[in-house]
Enzyme design. Sequence first.
Site, short mmCIF file in Angstrom:
data_model
loop_
_atom_site.label_atom_id
_atom_site.label_comp_id
_atom_site.label_asym_id
_atom_site.label_seq_id
_atom_site.Cartn_x
_atom_site.Cartn_y
_atom_site.Cartn_z
N GLU A 245 0.89 -1.18 0.00
CA GLU A 245 0.00 0.00 0.00
C GLU A 245 0.92 1.21 0.00
OE1 GLU A 245 -3.15 -0.13 -0.31
OE2 GLU A 245 -3.82 -2.06 0.45
N CYS A 279 -2.43 9.12 2.37
CA CYS A 279 -2.07 8.51 1.08
C CYS A 279 -3.11 8.86 0.02
CB CYS A 279 -1.93 7.01 1.24
SG CYS A 279 -3.35 6.26 2.00
P1 NAD Z 1 8.22 4.89 4.91
O1 NAD Z 1 8.16 4.11 3.67
O2 NAD Z 1 9.37 5.76 5.16
O3 NAD Z 1 8.16 3.90 6.19
C1 NAD Z 1 7.10 2.99 6.40
C2 NAD Z 1 7.57 1.89 7.34
O4 NAD Z 1 8.59 1.13 6.70
C3 NAD Z 1 8.15 2.36 8.67
O5 NAD Z 1 7.74 1.48 9.68
C4 NAD Z 1 9.65 2.23 8.43
O6 NAD Z 1 10.40 2.04 9.61
C5 NAD Z 1 9.71 0.99 7.56
N1 NAD Z 1 10.90 0.85 6.71
C6 NAD Z 1 11.66 1.85 6.17
N2 NAD Z 1 12.64 1.30 5.41
C7 NAD Z 1 12.48 -0.05 5.44
C8 NAD Z 1 13.16 -1.14 4.83
N3 NAD Z 1 14.20 -0.96 4.03
N4 NAD Z 1 12.70 -2.39 5.08
C9 NAD Z 1 11.63 -2.61 5.87
N5 NAD Z 1 10.95 -1.60 6.49
C10 NAD Z 1 11.36 -0.34 6.27
O7 NAD Z 1 6.83 5.70 4.98
P2 NAD Z 1 6.35 6.78 6.02
O8 NAD Z 1 7.18 8.01 5.83
O9 NAD Z 1 6.24 6.18 7.38
O10 NAD Z 1 4.84 7.04 5.50
C11 NAD Z 1 4.55 7.89 4.45
C12 NAD Z 1 4.32 7.13 3.15
O11 NAD Z 1 3.36 6.10 3.32
C13 NAD Z 1 3.75 8.01 2.06
O12 NAD Z 1 4.39 7.75 0.84
C14 NAD Z 1 2.28 7.58 1.96
O13 NAD Z 1 1.66 7.83 0.74
C15 NAD Z 1 2.39 6.14 2.26
N6 NAD Z 1 1.11 5.63 2.72
C16 NAD Z 1 0.39 4.77 1.91
C17 NAD Z 1 -0.87 4.33 2.32
C18 NAD Z 1 -1.70 3.39 1.49
O14 NAD Z 1 -2.57 2.74 2.04
N7 NAD Z 1 -1.49 3.28 0.20
C19 NAD Z 1 -1.38 4.73 3.55
C20 NAD Z 1 -0.63 5.59 4.31
C21 NAD Z 1 0.62 6.03 3.91
#
Ligand code: NAD
Length: 473
Positions: A245, A279
């Site tokens: 997502e 998102c």
């Molecule tokens: P992010 O991708 O930076 O982090 C998300 C999660 O992934 C965190 O728990 C982080 O610690 C973990 N993470 C980071 N690098 C990783 C790796 N290499 N391996 C495994 N885990 C890792 O996102 P964010 O800044 O927390 O959230 C914002 C983003 O999320 C935006 O792009 C937003 O659009 C997206 N988002 C999507 C939805 C959806 O349902 N489509 C919903 C909410 C947010």
Amino acid sequence: MKHAYANHYAEGRFLPSRGEVRMPVVDPSTGVEAGHVVSCSTEDVERAVGSARSGFQAWSRSTLDERREALGRLHAQLSARTDEATRLLAQEIGCPVWLGGLMQLPMPLKGLELAIEAIGQIDWEERIGNGVVERVPSGVLAAITPWNFPLHQIVAKVAAAIAAGCTVVLKPSEVAPGAAMVFAEAAHAAGLPAGVFNLVWGGPDVGEQLVRHAGVDRISFTGSTHVGRRIMAAAAEGPKPVTLELGGKSAAVLLEDADLDAALPAVLRMSMANSGQACVCQSRLIAPRRLVPEIRRRLQDGLGHWPVGSPLDPATRLGPVATKAQFERVQAMVRRAVAQGGDLVFGGASPDSEAEAGFFVQPTLVDGVTPAMELAQEEVFGPVLALMPYDDERQAIEMANATRYGLSGAVWSGDADRARAAARQMKTGQVVINGAPQNLATPFGGWGWSGFGRENGRFGIEDLLNYRALHGA
Ligand code: NAD
């Protein structure tokens, strides 16, 4: 009061985390550290995965009633903690209390109710000729979640897993640990059988350890497209299935006959709420060129009703953005939009030095945005609306579809058939017609760069089931 998140959750109890990394939790309203998270060590993660594996032995054989009851107890415990969760969301991500009370908390509770209902909507066993097709729990799920709607995203994954007969190791965002801790406390108080729910703390390293772990059967990730790619690459080694997502660049398309009185306030809500950190944020408004002067004027007036302030003040509509990095990113994107020819109508970038007093970003409207501009292509994740004029309806749909993302969108028209016809041309996982409320029982997920797999209700549970075909059964 500073919060120390020093315990993770495995084997049905809270255990001290023994990692060496201490991750600060910063209050975005002040820029000051409000607490910290102690990351899990490699051994802590091993133990949590082991807990989920042994929990799976029994939970995968649980009855549907046992799953419904467990989710019902979780609902009751979470409902009792909504005030605490609202306060922590304000303190850790700057989410204003009105939005906490309106969406951040009701959505996860509704998600739990729909998961309970959906258990009865699934064809757990289907006969086809001499075969019986069973739908069986797919195993241990690693759930990796972001900070922006933290409780909703946790519930979307964990409730679906519990309903499917799977067990979970959750790695929530290190930016918003409060919501995850509230959830873990509710799960503990709900008396979920040991091993069904487990939680580990950490950043990308702990996330990757989980994704690659042989004891994890599948991954459900919500977050940025950039991290989603890395997770998919790491999961390919398994290989194990992933649900992604990811980000979005959703457009609201206003047709000539749209009711502006209804549409414009709704578009502002969908672009500004949670400081644009959703998102499904409608960050592009695609509008008939002829109406743009009037639309600009109305939006300008409307944005005056989105005061920025302390998220704990009920009068505040917009809190700060969640992190300093997010603050700097949003300012830089606004500056580049203007440099690329965008016409700044409202708000705008403030000097980066202002972040010293909290990560507050003014609600911002940029007119004259064209499809080639960064503001039309890249997710901002801030309170910034791009106004994109069009000349005919075909061009409007082309513009809406001219990004690599495909999460959500909106269509406004005074004619229901016309609105539906336009909605059917949108290349997105969901389209909201004339501001209809989001139906959480329908599948939620993206196309293209917004990911794949579905969450919510029956669809979220089915995502976590494997088929087993028994021939001659
Ligand atoms: P992010 O991708 O930076 O982090 C998300 C999660 O992934 C965190 O728990 C982080 O610690 C973990 N993470 C980071 N690098 C990783 C790796 N290499 N391996 C495994 N885990 C890792 O996102 P964010 O800044 O927390 O959230 C914002 C983003 O999320 C935006 O792009 C937003 O659009 C997206 N988002 C999507 C939805 C959806 O349902 N489509 C919903 C909410 C947010």
